[in-house]
Motif scaffolding. Structure first.
Motif, PDB file in Angstrom:
ATOM      1  N   THR A 168       0.819  -1.211   0.000  1.00 19.38           N
ATOM      2  CA  THR A 168       0.000   0.000   0.000  1.00 19.38           C
ATOM      3  C   THR A 168       0.851   1.258   0.000  1.00 19.38           C
ATOM      4  O   THR A 168       0.400   2.324  -0.385  1.00 19.38           O
ATOM      5  CB  THR A 168      -0.888   0.035   1.252  1.00 19.38           C
ATOM      6  OG1 THR A 168      -0.047   0.012   2.414  1.00 19.38           O
ATOM      7  CG2 THR A 168      -1.827  -1.149   1.290  1.00 19.38           C
TER       8      THR A 168
ATOM      9  N   LYS B 290      -1.411   3.647  -2.312  1.00 22.55           N
ATOM     10  CA  LYS B 290      -2.785   3.208  -2.597  1.00 22.55           C
ATOM     11  C   LYS B 290      -3.736   4.348  -2.334  1.00 22.55           C
ATOM     12  O   LYS B 290      -3.553   5.113  -1.384  1.00 22.55           O
ATOM     13  CB  LYS B 290      -3.194   2.085  -1.661  1.00 22.55           C
ATOM     14  CG  LYS B 290      -3.005   0.634  -2.038  1.00 22.55           C
ATOM     15  CD  LYS B 290      -3.310   0.198  -3.383  1.00 22.55           C
ATOM     16  CE  LYS B 290      -2.338  -0.930  -3.617  1.00 22.55           C
ATOM     17  NZ  LYS B 290      -2.000  -1.275  -4.918  1.00 22.55           N
TER      18      LYS B 290
ATOM     19  N   ASP C 119      -4.091   2.498  -7.795  1.00 22.33           N
ATOM     20  CA  ASP C 119      -2.734   3.024  -7.607  1.00 22.33           C
ATOM     21  C   ASP C 119      -2.572   4.438  -8.155  1.00 22.33           C
ATOM     22  O   ASP C 119      -1.482   4.978  -8.164  1.00 22.33           O
ATOM     23  CB  ASP C 119      -1.728   2.103  -8.294  1.00 22.33           C
ATOM     24  CG  ASP C 119      -1.616   0.778  -7.559  1.00 22.33           C
ATOM     25  OD1 ASP C 119      -1.766   0.789  -6.325  1.00 22.33           O
ATOM     26  OD2 ASP C 119      -1.417  -0.250  -8.227  1.00 22.33           O
TER      27      ASP C 119
END
Ligand SMILES: Nc1ncnc2c1ncn2[C@@H]1O[C@H](COP(=O)(O)OP(=O)(O)OP(=O)(O)O)[C@@H](O)[C@H]1O
Ligand SMILES: [Mg+2]
Lengths: 402, 234
Positions: A50, A201, A212
């Motif tokens: 992330t 993220k 993304d």
């Protein structure tokens, strides 16, 4: 010594048991390969990087009910006070919380509306120059925006003219990799990209095309309900979180603090359904595999019991024990191979149906291949015990039973 | 060719010990045709099973063609059965999922005989029992007598020197029984040694030598090379 032809002939003449087994193997192969693929897809999804230290970040909402307070001034004050707490790395007011499932997105274009141009959908965060550090994501090119570049939105007359964007977004807009310093547009408003962020993220982890792709816009545009993001030193989050409510009320108490939650918890809530589905699939697969193994075992045992006299006769006619074992292993393998052929076709078909109706990604045929090999190995394991039992049937059965 | 010295067989079950054979002595010469009779439960099948190496015996000595059977391992016994012995069962014991051709083929495959030679032998044996035209039929498409003839063809295919038959006519009517008997007599004339258990006194009388098993022991009605082989007399 032992040839396949008479085994096939015999199988074709009494099909029922064999067909049942074959169907079971086919269904198992079709379902297990797809389920395994989906499980792996889910695991990848749940474990996707992330860009955040999720365990060191938390968020909270502030709901202001008091009037006669300058929200922006208050926010700047709050930010300062939080940042001074021991253990806090940075804190910021921000328009959306990553990995939470809630946020905003819009189209970013190479040219202003109404000109025709490439346009890519991406999520965006509005925050100040501390945003980058609070999120803790990596700037891989360019610079952060400055305090002067942050637009404090009091009267909606100004819009920022710089922004940060993730590499995923820039790669799409500028496939040649020369996007740094270029100007992109939301609607007709220009934003010059001064910095590019590596992995970060957005609020959503699912939507492949924008998870993304994010933009950080230097703007403070708070409403009565706004949210803060705080990053702490490793291991000090809990301690900081307990102080937040008092700290906030100390400086202004006509407001409530809500949803004081760690980022990891936020993410867990967001993916809870997926985790549940994955667990169900794992259970489904386990049960199926168990049932198939038992089925193969049971059917082989049944086939053998049905043929006790025949086995005794074969032994009387000169079959060694190994020939009896071989007979059942070969017979089982033939059924299994036929079932696998059917199962592989079924797996591909099922994969296509899932892809068409449930937005599951295209089944990788590796999963089918590995499942087929595993099912074959399992059926071999299941047959070996009953086959050994068959080999131990006494040849005298041939004369002792009518 | 077959020699049993003091063979005994004890079945041990939870409650009882059954002495199915006791000090059983028998000599069978090459080319003989022997009918074995005796009351039910007297040990006839037990004797035949031991002769055919389908069961181990408890004590004594058994020589088949000079080979001490008691010293063989399981694989050696299987191979020896395959080479020297043909079995004919009361219930025919044809494999229901195999056609006649494949049934006769079974012992030949276990011996590893090449396909062309197998074909020659199978066709010859089915011819001999008068069922060549039905090679593709399944056992259940035949009458009992025909099935038993297939079983005989199967027993003959491996060209065994020794045929063991446990009530081969037990499930057949008298006409079919006589046909099967004639077939066995023909096979005996061709050189095979035959031991046949039967309850049919008429068929037994047709055999050159009759032995009787009573209570696990042998009573021989024929003088055997001048020496009576009698334990329990008539
Ligand atoms: N597997 C076994 N376990 C225990 N006892 C057995 C077993 N097989 C046979 N017997 C016993 O051994 C004795 C001899 O049996 P066998 O089958 O040899 O008799 P038989 O002369 O063939 O009889 P029938 O004419 O009825 O076929 C019988 O008392 C029988 O109950
Ligand atoms: Mg009997």
């Amino acid at each position: 010594m032992l040839e396949i032809k008479p085994i096939i002939n015999a199988l074709l003449r009494s099909k029922v048991g064999a067909v049942l087994l074959l169907i079971q193997i086919a269904i198992t192969t079709a379902i297990v390969s797809n389920a395994a693929f989906i499980i792996n897809d889910r695991i990848n999804y749940l474990n996707q990087p992330t860009g955040y230290e999720e365990e060191n970040i938390f968020k909270f909402n502030v709901m202001t009910f008091g009037t006669g307070v300058d929200l922006i001034q208050q926010i700047e004050l709050d930010e300062d006070r939080i940042r001074q707490l021991p253990g806090v790395v940075d804190a910021v007011q921000i328009s959306a919380i990553p990995l939470s499932g809630g946020g905003s997105s819009t189209s970013f274009r190479l040219k202003p509306v109404p000109e025709k141009s490439k346009s890519v959908n991406a999520s965006y965060f509005e925050t100040d120059e501390h945003g980058l550090n609070t999120l803790g994501v990596n700037l891989i090119a360019g610079r952060n925006f400055t305090q002067e570049e942050v637009v404090i939105n009091r009267d909606f007359t100004k819009y920022p003219n710089v922004a940060l964007a993730t590499k995923a977004l820039m790669d799409e807009l500028y496939p040649d990799g020369d996007g740094l310093g270029k100007t992109i547009y939301t609607g007709d408003k220009p934003l010059t990209i001064v910095g590019i962020i590596g992995m970060m993220k957005g609020p959503w982890m699912k939507l492949e095309e924008r998870k993304d792709k994010s933009v950080i816009i230097p703007m403070l545009d708070p409403s009565k309900l706004h949210q803060f993001l705080v990053r702490t030193e490793s291991g000090r989050r809990a301690e900081v979180m307990t102080q937040i409510e008092d700290l906030m009320h100390e400086s202004y108490d006509k407001r409530v603090i809500q949803d004081l939650t760690g980022l990891d918890k936020k993410k867990a809530d967001y993916v809870a359904e997926d985790l549940l589905m994955m667990r169900m699939l794992v259970i489904l697969i386990s049960v199926l595999v168990l049932v198939t193994a038992l089925g193969i075992f049971g059917l082989t045992l049944f086939n053998i019991n049905k043929r006790t006299k025949q086995i005794g006769t074969r032994r009387a006619l000169g079959a060694r024990k190994s020939a009896i074992i071989k007979y059942f292993v070969v017979e089982n393998s033939l059924i299994c191979i036929a079932g696998l052929v059917l199962g592989v076709c079924g797996a591909v078909f099922l994969g296509q149906q899932l892809m068409a109706h449930y937005s599951v990604p295209a089944l990788s045929y590796w999963y089918v291949a590995v499942t087929a090999v595993a099912v074959f190995a399992m059926s071999l394991l299941a047959v070996i015990g009953p086959a050994k039992r068959a080999a131990n049937i006494a040849p005298s059965i041939a004369t002792r039973t009518i | 060719m077959l020699k049993m010295n003091n063979i005994s067989k004890v079945y041990q079950t939870e409650m009882v010990q059954t002495h199915a054979l006791r000090d059983f002595n028998l000599n069978v010469e090459e080319g003989e045709f022997i009918a074995v009779t005796g009351p039910s439960g007297s040990g006839k099948t037990t004797f035949l099973n031991i002769a055919g190496m389908l069961e181990p015996f408890s004590s004594g000595e058994y020589l088949l063609d000079g080979i001490d059977v008691g010293k063989l391992n399981d694989n050696q016994r299987a191979d020896l059965r395959n080479q020297k012995i043909g079995f004919i069962f009361q219930g025919f014991n044809l494999i229901p999922d195999l056609n006649l051709y494949e049934n006769v083929e079974v012992p030949l495959r276990y011996r590893g005989i090449k396909a062309a030679e197998r074909k020659r032998r199978i066709e010859q044996c089915l011819e001999q029992v008068g069922l060549a035209s039905r090679a593709k039929h399944l056992p259940q498409q035949l009458s009992g007598g025909q099935q038993q003839r297939v079983a005989i063809a199967r027993a003959l295919a491996g060209e065994p020197r020794f045929l063991l038959a446990d009530e081969p006519t037990g499930n057949l009517d008298s006409l079919m029984a006589r046909q099967v008997m004639e077939l066995l007599e023909q096979i005996n004339r061709d050189g095979a040694t035959i031991v046949m258990v039967t309850h049919d006194a008429e068929l037994a009388r047709r055999a050159p030598r009759n032995i009787q098993v009573v209570d696990g022991q042998l009573a021989d009605f024929t003088l055997y090379q001048g020496k009576p082989n009698v334990a329990v007399g008539a």
